[in-house]
Write an enzyme that holds these catalytic residues in place. Structure first.
Site, PDB file in Angstrom:
ATOM      1  N   CYS A  30      98.995 -13.842   9.862  1.00 39.63           N
ATOM      2  CA  CYS A  30      99.285 -14.519   8.668  1.00 39.63           C
ATOM      3  C   CYS A  30     100.613 -14.836   8.698  1.00 39.63           C
ATOM      4  O   CYS A  30     101.736 -14.692   9.068  1.00 39.63           O
ATOM      5  CB  CYS A  30      99.628 -13.172   7.532  1.00 39.63           C
ATOM      6  SG  CYS A  30      99.816 -13.469   6.142  1.00 39.63           S
ATOM      7  N   CYS A  33     103.671 -13.349   6.854  1.00 37.79           N
ATOM      8  CA  CYS A  33     104.208 -12.034   6.843  1.00 37.79           C
ATOM      9  C   CYS A  33     105.620 -12.433   7.565  1.00 37.79           C
ATOM     10  O   CYS A  33     105.979 -13.617   8.419  1.00 37.79           O
ATOM     11  CB  CYS A  33     103.135 -11.525   7.447  1.00 37.79           C
ATOM     12  SG  CYS A  33     102.589 -10.670   6.665  1.00 37.79           S
ATOM     13  N   HIS A  89     101.971  -7.951   2.809  1.00 37.01           N
ATOM     14  CA  HIS A  89     101.242  -9.178   2.730  1.00 37.01           C
ATOM     15  C   HIS A  89      99.427  -8.040   1.818  1.00 37.01           C
ATOM     16  O   HIS A  89      98.812  -8.976   1.283  1.00 37.01           O
ATOM     17  CB  HIS A  89     100.254  -8.355   3.831  1.00 37.01           C
ATOM     18  CG  HIS A  89      99.604  -9.371   4.706  1.00 37.01           C
ATOM     19  ND1 HIS A  89      99.372 -10.284   4.372  1.00 37.01           N
ATOM     20  CD2 HIS A  89      97.453  -8.534   4.643  1.00 37.01           C
ATOM     21  CE1 HIS A  89      97.742 -11.649   5.071  1.00 37.01           C
ATOM     22  NE2 HIS A  89      97.101  -9.948   4.917  1.00 37.01           N
ATOM     23  N   ASN A 129      96.278 -20.367  -6.477  1.00 41.25           N
ATOM     24  CA  ASN A 129      94.608 -20.276  -6.087  1.00 41.25           C
ATOM     25  C   ASN A 129      94.981 -18.753  -5.858  1.00 41.25           C
ATOM     26  O   ASN A 129      95.603 -18.750  -4.948  1.00 41.25           O
ATOM     27  CB  ASN A 129      94.577 -21.406  -5.463  1.00 41.25           C
ATOM     28  CG  ASN A 129      94.147 -22.514  -6.086  1.00 41.25           C
ATOM     29  OD1 ASN A 129      93.992 -22.740  -7.184  1.00 41.25           O
ATOM     30  ND2 ASN A 129      94.106 -23.697  -4.884  1.00 41.25           N
ATOM     31  N   HIS A 140      97.830 -13.281   1.309  1.00 47.39           N
ATOM     32  CA  HIS A 140      99.420 -12.817   1.346  1.00 47.39           C
ATOM     33  C   HIS A 140      98.901 -14.005  -0.487  1.00 47.39           C
ATOM     34  O   HIS A 140      99.074 -14.983  -0.600  1.00 47.39           O
ATOM     35  CB  HIS A 140     100.066 -13.754   2.247  1.00 47.39           C
ATOM     36  CG  HIS A 140     101.401 -13.226   2.323  1.00 47.39           C
ATOM     37  ND1 HIS A 140     102.283 -12.254   3.212  1.00 47.39           N
ATOM     38  CD2 HIS A 140     101.975 -13.169   1.667  1.00 47.39           C
ATOM     39  CE1 HIS A 140     103.113 -11.544   3.526  1.00 47.39           C
ATOM     40  NE2 HIS A 140     103.092 -12.451   1.952  1.00 47.39           N
ATOM     41  N   HIS A 142     100.238 -14.913  -2.641  1.00 45.57           N
ATOM     42  CA  HIS A 142     101.344 -16.819  -3.156  1.00 45.57           C
ATOM     43  C   HIS A 142     101.070 -17.738  -3.874  1.00 45.57           C
ATOM     44  O   HIS A 142      99.693 -18.134  -4.023  1.00 45.57           O
ATOM     45  CB  HIS A 142     101.485 -17.703  -1.072  1.00 45.57           C
ATOM     46  CG  HIS A 142     100.024 -18.172  -1.091  1.00 45.57           C
ATOM     47  ND1 HIS A 142      99.130 -17.478  -0.336  1.00 45.57           N
ATOM     48  CD2 HIS A 142      99.736 -19.578  -0.987  1.00 45.57           C
ATOM     49  CE1 HIS A 142      97.771 -18.867   0.052  1.00 45.57           C
ATOM     50  NE2 HIS A 142      98.215 -19.465  -0.382  1.00 45.57           N
TER      51      HIS A 142
HETATM   52 ZN   LIG Z   1     100.555 -11.600   5.120  1.00 43.54          ZN
END
Ligand SMILES: [Zn+2]
Ligand SMILES: [Zn+2]
Ligand SMILES: [Zn+2]
Length: 317
Positions: A30, A33, A89, A129, A140, A142
């Site tokens: 990810c 992270c 996460h 989204n 994650h 965002h």
């Molecule tokens: Zn993450």
């Protein structure tokens, strides 16, 4: 990579040929992270990062095509950022603490202010989204922002209607809608001292709730400290209601509609958040198919009042 003018719909199209070739990330990796390439290991709650595959750039290349008077083109000048909501996460905005959501609101405010002050940025569009169903590949939590070198067409439409309404009546169109929703109550999903959430009388999406400050304010930067906390609080409640109603991590598109940052006055505009959840019922997708996409007319197969009631009755904890 360039902006191309659509002279029929009178709007810009952002063409970025290279973005289609985004690399596939290794499984389990990810990039958002703590400790990943651009993300510090510790010492942060929220973070803005440049988008690794931006459709708009502060230093764009010259357009690949030479435009003319009909087929105009412009460099893709602007900014695309990723806004990371938390180091965690396995969470979503709805799961975060009030203090963390407030930090997200502060990050939105700060990015709006800083990018909006740049002379080439006419509009700062903040959005999220969420969910694979919307095409999101990174879990994650965002959001993102696009700082446009133009005012996008949906905002233009809202600016025109609200300007006309104010000219005709002397009042803010959005304030008047809030007053009416408060009076009729049936579509109000929840409220606190400073914010209200309702499913509009004219909703385009079965669960397309909107969130407004009760006081007339055109952007996040106009909100007081107390109002920003109330904003964080109502967002959490709305998102919890969605999660509880559907019993799963709820997918949505969420957009912040603020005034443009082109330096002109917008006394008729009123900040709000719009949600476009892709479901029409649990497990059933609402498609924007031929009628919506091709004619701009919206078809709605449910009673907005009944949909609002489902959300009113859904638990917010
Ligand atoms: Zn993450
Ligand atoms: Zn207003
Ligand atoms: Zn709007």
């Amino acid at each position: 990579m360039e902006l191309r003018w659509d002279p029929i719909m009178e709007q810009w199209v952002i063409v970025s040929g290279k973005r289609g070739d985004r690399p596939v990330l290794p499984q389990g990796y990810c990039p958002f992270c703590p400790g990943s390439k651009e993300v510090p290991k510790e010492g942060w709650t929220v973070l803005s990062l440049p988008n690794a595959f931006p459709a708009l750039r502060p230093d764009p290349p010259p357009p690949d095509v030479v435009g003319d008077r009909l087929y105009r083109s412009l460099p893709s000048k602007g900014v695309c950022e990723v806004l990371i909501y938390t180091p965690r996460h396995d969470a979503c905005l709805a799961d975060l603490s009030m203090a963390n959501i407030r930090a997200v609101v502060d990050l939105w405010t700060q990015r709006f202010e800083e990018l909006g002050a740049r002379d080439y940025v006419k509009y700062v569009f903040i959005f999220e989204n969420k969910g694979r169903i919307i095409g999101v590949t990174l879990d994650h939590p965002h959001g993102q922002l696009y700082a446009f070198p133009f005012v996008p067409s949906t905002i233009q439409k809202e600016l025109t209607s609200s300007r006309k309404y104010m000219k005709r009546t002397g009042s803010c169109l959005f304030c008047t809608i809030i007053e009416k929703e408060l009076k009729e109550r049936v579509r109000v999903v929840c409220e606190n001292d400073d914010f209200i959430c309702f499913l509009p009388y004219f909703t385009h999406w079965p669960y397309g709730v909107q969130v407004y400050p009760k006081r007339h304010a055109a952007a996040l930067t106009d909100l007081t400290d107390k109002e920003k906390t109330a904003f964080a609080s109502i967002l959490k409640i709305v998102l919890r209601k969605f999660e509880n109603l559907f019993g799963e991590s709820f997918p949505y598109m969420m957009v912040l509609h603020q005034r443009p940052t082109d330096g002109k006055p917008y006394p008729h505009y009123h900040f709000h958040v719009e949600f476009y959840p892709p479901y029409r019922e649990k497990g059933k997708i609402k498609y924007f198919a031929s009628v919506e996409s091709g004619s701009g007319a919206i078809t709605f197969d449910y009673s907005p009042e009944a949909k609002a009631e489902e959300l009113q009755n859904s638990s917010s904890t």
